[in-house]
Design an enzyme around this catalytic site. Structure first.
Site, mmCIF file in Angstrom:
data_model
loop_
_atom_site.group_PDB
_atom_site.id
_atom_site.type_symbol
_atom_site.label_atom_id
_atom_site.label_comp_id
_atom_site.label_asym_id
_atom_site.label_seq_id
_atom_site.Cartn_x
_atom_site.Cartn_y
_atom_site.Cartn_z
ATOM 1 N N ASN A 38 1.057 -1.284 0.194
ATOM 2 C CA ASN A 38 0.147 0.179 0.084
ATOM 3 C C ASN A 38 0.952 1.244 -0.032
ATOM 4 O O ASN A 38 0.980 1.803 -1.075
ATOM 5 C CB ASN A 38 -0.979 -0.060 1.338
ATOM 6 C CG ASN A 38 -2.072 0.853 1.208
ATOM 7 O OD1 ASN A 38 -1.910 2.056 0.608
ATOM 8 N ND2 ASN A 38 -3.369 0.668 1.502
ATOM 9 N N ASP A 39 1.607 1.521 0.953
ATOM 10 C CA ASP A 39 2.341 2.806 1.261
ATOM 11 C C ASP A 39 3.508 2.880 0.313
ATOM 12 O O ASP A 39 4.006 4.043 -0.120
ATOM 13 C CB ASP A 39 2.657 3.053 2.797
ATOM 14 C CG ASP A 39 1.450 2.842 3.835
ATOM 15 O OD1 ASP A 39 0.484 3.746 3.536
ATOM 16 O OD2 ASP A 39 1.585 2.164 4.696
ATOM 17 N N ILE A 40 3.954 2.016 -0.060
ATOM 18 C CA ILE A 40 5.285 1.969 -0.773
ATOM 19 C C ILE A 40 4.768 2.039 -2.468
ATOM 20 O O ILE A 40 5.747 2.143 -3.104
ATOM 21 C CB ILE A 40 6.147 0.688 -0.635
ATOM 22 C CG1 ILE A 40 5.059 -0.583 -1.185
ATOM 23 C CG2 ILE A 40 6.440 0.546 0.550
ATOM 24 C CD1 ILE A 40 6.098 -2.187 -1.086
#
Length: 464
Positions: free
Chosen positions: A393-395
């Site tokens: 997700n965040d990456i």
């Protein structure tokens, strides 16, 4: 048989060389197994040399302790799931810190009265430093374990004036060294005890104020602390091997922490003191651009994959939770048989532990030569037909590049949105571990494929 006094230093030197070679072997997946074996041989030599120390007594107690520890360690190693490996590393770091504290107190009480003058002063400082770092490492590592294991909230605990509180505790730790050094040898245990309590509280508060998204860096940093406390114990005990190995662990942990911070466009001070996603003590807003989810059917996804020639897979913690790595490996081999080129793109902070994704893929038998770092694959996304984002997700959040106000602004990310089709495997519609909305999910060329990652991959494999 009388063991020469020169035996232990030579054995420790050999073990130290093996430990250095072990770390060198861990620099690549191909040589990691050899590196682990060299490390185990070095530890066996070190342990054997310690047991053969002239004048050593209490072999029954030592053998019992080694036996119990070996059984516990073996059970932990064989039963731990890969998803729980970060928690295990946190606990093992805590063990090192606790051992340093206990050995420090024991050394002060047992040998303090035998020294005098400057020798006693230096020895007391070595003990004091060993216990201080060990106490911070122990309690900090236990809090990190609790956060990683979900027993504590991943949100940072931001007490008003926390930086002043940290500074006061640090000054108290330094200041309490004065009455210890003024006390007669072996009689200042009260000052060490008070300092250890303050250091323990400092360790708890430091890690409580760090958000869950930064736990991979924190685990690496605490690993570095455990190395420095081992080095301090080496000076305290006059043991060259502890000094060498402690310095190796301390330096390598610090370097790894710096690499991970660079991968997040953060400074180590921001991680330790900043409270991720905050500004002035208030939690950052996780509200962001919203849009329509565009889902893709199993049939539609399989059709796109069968037409694809270039496929990139970006794994994240969701793949670890679902234990989907073997299904992913099966998928890779099926697509390779069809003539497609399949590769993996790994972000430095993917998962909950440095190298977490690499270990998972190696466990499943994925060939090392198709697993690449972020910088290697980022230029290739515009030429990629299909990208599969599996539990990440965040990456892969484009707001790191487009939104200066985002908590992850400036963080290097995998630019998956530049491909012809990006398919995001996701269990639900929530945000990532950092609690930041991801605009990738609403882009025109993004499709969502909801469900457990392993079940989803097995369905795809069956259709293929």
């Amino acid at each position: 048989m009388q063991i020469p006094e020169s035996f232990a230093p030579v054995a420790y030197l050999g073990a130290g060389v093996l430990f250095i070679l072990s770390i060198g072997g861990l620099t690549s997946q191909e040589s990691a197994r050899r590196g682990n074996v060299l490390g185990m041989i070095g530890m066996a030599i070190a342990l054997g040399a310690a047991l053969l120390t002239p004048g050593l007594t209490g072999f029954g107690i030592i053998a019992g302790a080694i036996g119990v520890g070996a059984v516990i360690g073996a059970l932990m190693a064989t039963r731990v799931a890969m998803t729980s490996m970060p928690q295990m590393v946190g606990v093992l770091n805590a063990f090192v810190g606790l051992a340093a504290v206990l050995v420090g107190f024991s050394t002060y009480l047992e040998h303090g009265a035998e020294l005098s003058g400057g020798e006693s002063l230096v020895h007391s400082l070595e003990i004091y430093l060993d216990i201080a770092i060990g106490a911070i490492t122990f309690t900090g590592s236990m809090v990190a374990w609790a956060k990683l294991d979900g027993r504590l909230s991943g949100k940072p605990l931001l007490i008003p004036g926390r930086h002043v509180l940290n500074a006061l505790m640090a000054l108290a730790i330094v200041g309490l060294a004065v009455p210890l050094l003024l006390a007669a040898p072996g009689t200042g245990v009260m000052w060490i005890f008070i300092m250890s309590i303050i250091a323990s509280i400092l360790g708890v508060h430091l890690v409580l104020s760090i958000g869950g998204a930064d736990m991979p860096v924190v685990v690496s940093l605490l690993n570095s602390y455990s190395g420095w406390t081992a080095a301090a114990a080496g000076f305290m005990l006059g043991n060259d091997l502890l000094i060498i190995t402690g310095a190796l662990v301390g330096a390598s942990g610090a370097i790894l922490s710096a690499i991970m911070c660079k991968a997040m466009n953060r400074s180590i001070w921001n991680v330790v003191f900043g409270g991720f996603g905050t500004d002035g003590g208030a939690p950052a807003s996780t509200e962001g651009p919203q849009g329509e989810w565009q889902e893709i059917s199993l049939e539609g996804l399989v059709e796109a994959l069968e037409d694809a020639q270039e496929i990139l897979i970006v794994p994240g913690y969701g793949m670890a939770v679902a234990q989907a790595q073997r299904a992913v490996d099966s998928f890779v081999r099926k697509m390779q048989d069809k003539g497609a080129r399949v590769r993996f793109g790994i972000h430095p902070v993917a998962g909950r532990l440095p190298g977490h994704m690499n270990v998972l893929l190696a466990e499943a038998g994925v060939p090392y030569d198709i697993v690449h770092e972020m910088d290697e694959v980022n230029p290739d996304f515009p030429k990629t037909d299909v990208v599969l984002v599996i539990g990440a997700n965040d990456i892969v959040n484009p707001s790191a590049q487009t939104d200066p106000g985002s908590p992850i602004a400036g963080m290097p990310v995998l630019e998956v949105w530049k491909s012809e089709l990006t398919v995001v495997f996701k269990r639900g519609r929530g945000m990532g571990y950092a609690g930041v909305v991801n605009p990738l999910f609403f882009k025109d060329k993004t499709r969502m494929f909801f469900g457990d990652a392993r079940d989803s991959m097995e369905q795809i494999n069956a259709k293929l």
